[in-house]
Write a protein that holds these residues in place. Structure first.
Motif, PDB file in Angstrom:
ATOM      1  N   VAL A 109     113.445  32.551  25.325  1.00 23.30           N
ATOM      2  CA  VAL A 109     113.469  33.693  24.410  1.00 23.30           C
ATOM      3  C   VAL A 109     112.087  34.347  24.434  1.00 23.30           C
ATOM      4  CG1 VAL A 109     113.643  34.381  21.990  1.00 23.30           C
ATOM      5  CG2 VAL A 109     115.253  32.715  22.946  1.00 23.30           C
ATOM      6  N   GLN A 110     112.076  35.665  24.509  1.00 25.04           N
ATOM      7  CA  GLN A 110     110.809  36.386  24.506  1.00 25.04           C
ATOM      8  C   GLN A 110     110.191  36.325  23.110  1.00 25.04           C
ATOM      9  OE1 GLN A 110     109.385  37.575  27.271  1.00 25.04           O
ATOM     10  NE2 GLN A 110     111.167  36.798  28.411  1.00 25.04           N
ATOM     11  N   ALA A 111     109.104  35.596  22.996  1.00 21.60           N
ATOM     12  CA  ALA A 111     108.387  35.462  21.730  1.00 21.60           C
ATOM     13  C   ALA A 111     106.903  35.328  22.027  1.00 21.60           C
ATOM     14  CB  ALA A 111     108.886  34.254  20.954  1.00 21.60           C
ATOM     15  N   ALA A 112     106.132  36.292  21.541  1.00 25.68           N
ATOM     16  CA  ALA A 112     104.695  36.288  21.799  1.00 25.68           C
ATOM     17  C   ALA A 112     103.982  36.834  20.568  1.00 25.68           C
ATOM     18  CB  ALA A 112     104.351  37.124  23.028  1.00 25.68           C
TER      19      ALA A 112
ATOM     20  N   LEU B   4     122.727  32.447  22.578  1.00 24.64           N
ATOM     21  CA  LEU B   4     121.543  31.796  22.030  1.00 24.64           C
ATOM     22  C   LEU B   4     121.785  30.298  21.891  1.00 24.64           C
ATOM     23  CD1 LEU B   4     118.694  32.240  20.836  1.00 24.64           C
ATOM     24  CD2 LEU B   4     119.779  32.423  18.581  1.00 24.64           C
ATOM     25  N   LEU B   5     120.966  29.515  22.605  1.00 27.32           N
ATOM     26  CA  LEU B   5     121.061  28.066  22.528  1.00 27.32           C
ATOM     27  C   LEU B   5     120.176  27.522  21.415  1.00 27.32           C
ATOM     28  CD1 LEU B   5     122.256  25.496  23.756  1.00 27.32           C
ATOM     29  CD2 LEU B   5     120.334  25.446  25.356  1.00 27.32           C
TER      30      LEU B   5
ATOM     31  N   HIS C 182     114.867  35.004  16.821  1.00 31.85           N
ATOM     32  CA  HIS C 182     113.713  34.338  16.233  1.00 31.85           C
ATOM     33  C   HIS C 182     114.093  33.726  14.889  1.00 31.85           C
ATOM     34  CE1 HIS C 182     111.241  37.557  18.564  1.00 31.85           C
ATOM     35  NE2 HIS C 182     111.516  36.502  19.336  1.00 31.85           N
ATOM     36  N   GLU C 183     113.459  32.592  14.598  1.00 32.77           N
ATOM     37  CA  GLU C 183     113.636  31.938  13.298  1.00 32.77           C
ATOM     38  C   GLU C 183     112.267  31.837  12.614  1.00 32.77           C
ATOM     39  OE1 GLU C 183     114.893  27.605  11.368  1.00 32.77           O
ATOM     40  OE2 GLU C 183     115.316  28.059  13.481  1.00 32.77           O
TER      41      GLU C 183
END
Length: 207
Positions: free
Chosen positions: A153-156, A196-197, A166-167
């Motif tokens: 997952v794209q998270a930056a 989403l896994l 996102h969580e």
């Protein structure tokens, strides 16, 4: 002397009750009588479903019974077609995500590799080769799971928070970041073939 009257009786003849002469036919049945033919009655037993089936086959198209039977037939065909499509869809989905449980069990391995690389600051030159080896292992492992449809997952830091992938596990107040932006990535998230896994766990900035 009185003469005796001779009564001629035909050789092949008979008298009926009225004294009339009748002859036998070729089959031996006296003429003037009717042969009675008794037909045995055959009892036919049909179930209620068979009676309805015969009725549906025999009635005219405009009959209410025919219309009802046609409606039942069409609904049965529609239900059968819907069931077939649902089973095919479920079968395809099962094949598509057959390895979901296995890949989910492998995610902690990626988490530990990420955690090891996150604490490499301040290491001496003797540990640099070890860090390079860990990073290469992580890349090889990630490439292997990508072959099965797993993607990160794209998270930056600084990216916009997306509740779909996102969580949020907490909030921070950092002036250099805008409102609702990611301030820290706590745990990476992954997507398997578009589904989403596991969401990425992040800290969200609230200005």
């Amino acid at each position: 002397m009185a003469k005796n009257k001779n009564t001629d009786v035909p050789i092949n003849g008979l008298y009926d009750e009225e004294g009339k002469i009748f002859t036998e036919d070729a089959e031996g049945t006296p003429e003037g009588t009717e042969a009675e033919v008794v037909e045995e009655e055959t009892e036919v037993s049909l179930s209620q479903e068979e009676l309805y089936a015969l009725c549906r086959e025999s009635v005219c198209p405009e009959c209410d019974v025919h219309k009802e039977a046609e409606g039942i037939r069409l609904r049965a065909l529609a239900d059968a077609e819907n069931l077939k499509k649902r089973l095919l869809r479920e079968n395809e989905e099962m094949k598509k995500y057959a390895g979901e449980s296995v890949l989910a069990d492998l995610l902690p391995v990626l988490d530990n590799l990420d955690l090891a690389l996150a604490h490499t600051g301040g290491l001496d030159d003797a540990c640099k080769n070890f860090v390079i080896g860990v990073d290469m292992t992580r890349k090889i492992f990630l490439d292997a799971v990508k072959g099965h449809g797993l993607e990160a997952v794209q998270a930056a830091v600084g990216a916009e928070f997306d509740p779909e992938v996102h969580e949020a596990v907490g909030t921070v107040d950092q002036s250099e970041l805008g409102d609702n932006q990611i301030a820290q990535v706590v745990q990476g998230g992954y997507i398997l073939k578009g589904r989403l896994l596991r969401p990425a766990k992040v800290m969200v900035n609230k200005a």
